[in-house]
Design an enzyme around this catalytic site. Structure first.
Site, PDB file in Angstrom:
ATOM      1  N   ASN A 125       0.827  -1.209   0.000  1.00  0.00           N
ATOM      2  CA  ASN A 125       0.000   0.000   0.000  1.00  0.00           C
ATOM      3  C   ASN A 125       0.858   1.255   0.000  1.00  0.00           C
ATOM      4  O   ASN A 125       0.537   2.243  -0.678  1.00  0.00           O
ATOM      5  CB  ASN A 125      -0.932   0.008   1.211  1.00  0.00           C
ATOM      6  CG  ASN A 125      -2.236  -0.711   0.938  1.00  0.00           C
ATOM      7  OD1 ASN A 125      -2.847  -0.535  -0.112  1.00  0.00           O
ATOM      8  ND2 ASN A 125      -2.670  -1.546   1.874  1.00  0.00           N
ATOM      9  N   LEU A 165      -2.057   2.354  18.244  1.00  0.00           N
ATOM     10  CA  LEU A 165      -1.613   3.673  18.682  1.00  0.00           C
ATOM     11  C   LEU A 165      -2.611   4.227  19.688  1.00  0.00           C
ATOM     12  O   LEU A 165      -3.821   4.202  19.456  1.00  0.00           O
ATOM     13  CB  LEU A 165      -1.481   4.612  17.490  1.00  0.00           C
ATOM     14  CG  LEU A 165      -0.472   4.180  16.431  1.00  0.00           C
ATOM     15  CD1 LEU A 165      -0.575   5.074  15.207  1.00  0.00           C
ATOM     16  CD2 LEU A 165       0.946   4.188  16.987  1.00  0.00           C
ATOM     17  N   ASN A 197      -5.860   5.015   8.347  1.00  0.00           N
ATOM     18  CA  ASN A 197      -5.534   3.599   8.241  1.00  0.00           C
ATOM     19  C   ASN A 197      -6.432   2.982   7.176  1.00  0.00           C
ATOM     20  O   ASN A 197      -7.478   3.531   6.826  1.00  0.00           O
ATOM     21  CB  ASN A 197      -5.759   2.906   9.595  1.00  0.00           C
ATOM     22  CG  ASN A 197      -5.310   1.451   9.584  1.00  0.00           C
ATOM     23  OD1 ASN A 197      -4.284   1.125   8.996  1.00  0.00           O
ATOM     24  ND2 ASN A 197      -6.075   0.584  10.219  1.00  0.00           N
ATOM     25  N   HIS A 230      -8.322  -0.822   6.212  1.00  0.00           N
ATOM     26  CA  HIS A 230      -8.691  -2.107   6.790  1.00  0.00           C
ATOM     27  C   HIS A 230      -9.367  -2.960   5.722  1.00  0.00           C
ATOM     28  O   HIS A 230     -10.195  -2.447   4.953  1.00  0.00           O
ATOM     29  CB  HIS A 230      -9.642  -1.890   7.972  1.00  0.00           C
ATOM     30  CG  HIS A 230     -10.027  -3.163   8.653  1.00  0.00           C
ATOM     31  ND1 HIS A 230      -9.167  -3.837   9.501  1.00  0.00           N
ATOM     32  CD2 HIS A 230     -11.172  -3.907   8.602  1.00  0.00           C
ATOM     33  CE1 HIS A 230      -9.767  -4.932   9.943  1.00  0.00           C
ATOM     34  NE2 HIS A 230     -10.978  -4.994   9.419  1.00  0.00           N
ATOM     35  N   VAL A 281     -10.136  -0.008  18.056  1.00  0.00           N
ATOM     36  CA  VAL A 281      -9.520  -0.831  17.019  1.00  0.00           C
ATOM     37  C   VAL A 281     -10.454  -0.858  15.814  1.00  0.00           C
ATOM     38  O   VAL A 281     -11.534  -1.451  15.863  1.00  0.00           O
ATOM     39  CB  VAL A 281      -9.261  -2.265  17.538  1.00  0.00           C
ATOM     40  CG1 VAL A 281      -8.676  -3.132  16.418  1.00  0.00           C
ATOM     41  CG2 VAL A 281      -8.314  -2.243  18.725  1.00  0.00           C
ATOM     42  N   ASP A 282     -10.044  -0.177  14.747  1.00  0.00           N
ATOM     43  CA  ASP A 282     -10.828  -0.113  13.505  1.00  0.00           C
ATOM     44  C   ASP A 282     -12.202   0.519  13.732  1.00  0.00           C
ATOM     45  O   ASP A 282     -13.190   0.113  13.119  1.00  0.00           O
ATOM     46  CB  ASP A 282     -10.984  -1.518  12.885  1.00  0.00           C
ATOM     47  CG  ASP A 282      -9.648  -2.178  12.597  1.00  0.00           C
ATOM     48  OD1 ASP A 282      -8.716  -1.470  12.187  1.00  0.00           O
ATOM     49  OD2 ASP A 282      -9.528  -3.407  12.798  1.00  0.00           O
ATOM     50  N   GLU A 296      -7.570  -2.018  -2.297  1.00  0.00           N
ATOM     51  CA  GLU A 296      -6.870  -1.153  -1.340  1.00  0.00           C
ATOM     52  C   GLU A 296      -5.903  -0.214  -2.048  1.00  0.00           C
ATOM     53  O   GLU A 296      -5.813   0.967  -1.712  1.00  0.00           O
ATOM     54  CB  GLU A 296      -6.089  -2.008  -0.339  1.00  0.00           C
ATOM     55  CG  GLU A 296      -6.928  -2.723   0.681  1.00  0.00           C
ATOM     56  CD  GLU A 296      -6.087  -3.548   1.640  1.00  0.00           C
ATOM     57  OE1 GLU A 296      -6.608  -3.918   2.695  1.00  0.00           O
ATOM     58  OE2 GLU A 296      -4.905  -3.821   1.340  1.00  0.00           O
TER      59      GLU A 296
END
Length: 214
Positions: free
Chosen positions: A22, A103, A117, A119, A154-155, A184
């Protein structure tokens, strides 16, 4: 046409732990002028991570920073080093590209609203590890990928953009994951370009200004 000086004015700091596919898609889109930004620093918690070599091949500064004592997150001292390096590089956006550490507090405060981010599912479905395998085992007919802002969960951060990938009858986890990865590499640069151009606005959890999932 986007000038080189204008492109360079929006600076990306990239964190990754793996091969860096990516990252390569983002860096190459920047170099081609499709993303009005410039990767200025790549950091990894894995000494021999492929992302570091890909960055060096492109002339982008790349560093290994030891992750500290925890398996899934950065300890306080390590997190402070990551923050310091990114601040020294004057990054406008922190891009997570396969970074396998959660993080927390100080990092997200230092770059509030400026960490993104990707996913491999259509969040909020199938957060966590091996999302493509979760989707296949659950029996859904479509899955995909999501670019989102990072928050304390988380996500769980606000969704920027999504792409849909059909689940085929003959799919294996590997074949489905491979098609999601293709999506992606298209979606992530497009979302970063929209951020760099100032096209997005937030209303609560809603991020407006990016095309709907295709």
């Amino acid at each position: 046409m986007q000038t080189q000086a204008a492109a360079a004015s929006f600076r990306l700091g990239v964190l990754g732990s793996g091969k860096g596919s990516n990252f390569a898609a983002i860096a190459d889109a920047c170099a081609a002028g499709r993303v009005p930004a410039q990767p200025v620093l790549v950091l990894s918690d894995v000494e021999n991570a492929g992302i570091l070599e890909l960055a060096r091949q492109r002339g982008i500064p790349a560093e290994y920073l030891p992750p500290g004592k925890f398996r899934t997150k950065l300890d306080e001292e390590t997190e402070a080093r990551y923050i310091a390096r990114l601040q020294e590089a004057r990054v406008d956006l922190v891009v997570l590209a396969g970074f396998m550490r959660i993080l927390k507090g100080p990092f997200l405060k230092a770059f509030e609203g400026r960490v993104v981010n990707i996913h491999p599912s259509l969040l909020p479905a199938f957060p966590g590890l091996e999302a493509w395998k979760q989707a296949l085992e659950y029996g859904v007919k479509v899955t995909g990928c999501t670019v989102h802002f990072v928050d304390q969960g988380v996500d769980t951060g606000p969704v920027i953009g999504q792409r849909v990938v059909p689940v085929l009858d003959e799919d294996t986890p590997a074949s489905l994951h491979a098609r999601i990865q293709v999506a992606e590499r298209e979606l992530y640069p497009a979302c970063i370009a929209a951020i760099a151009r100032g096209q997005l606005r937030r209303e609560g959890r809603r991020v407006l200004g990016f095309p709907p999932a295709l």
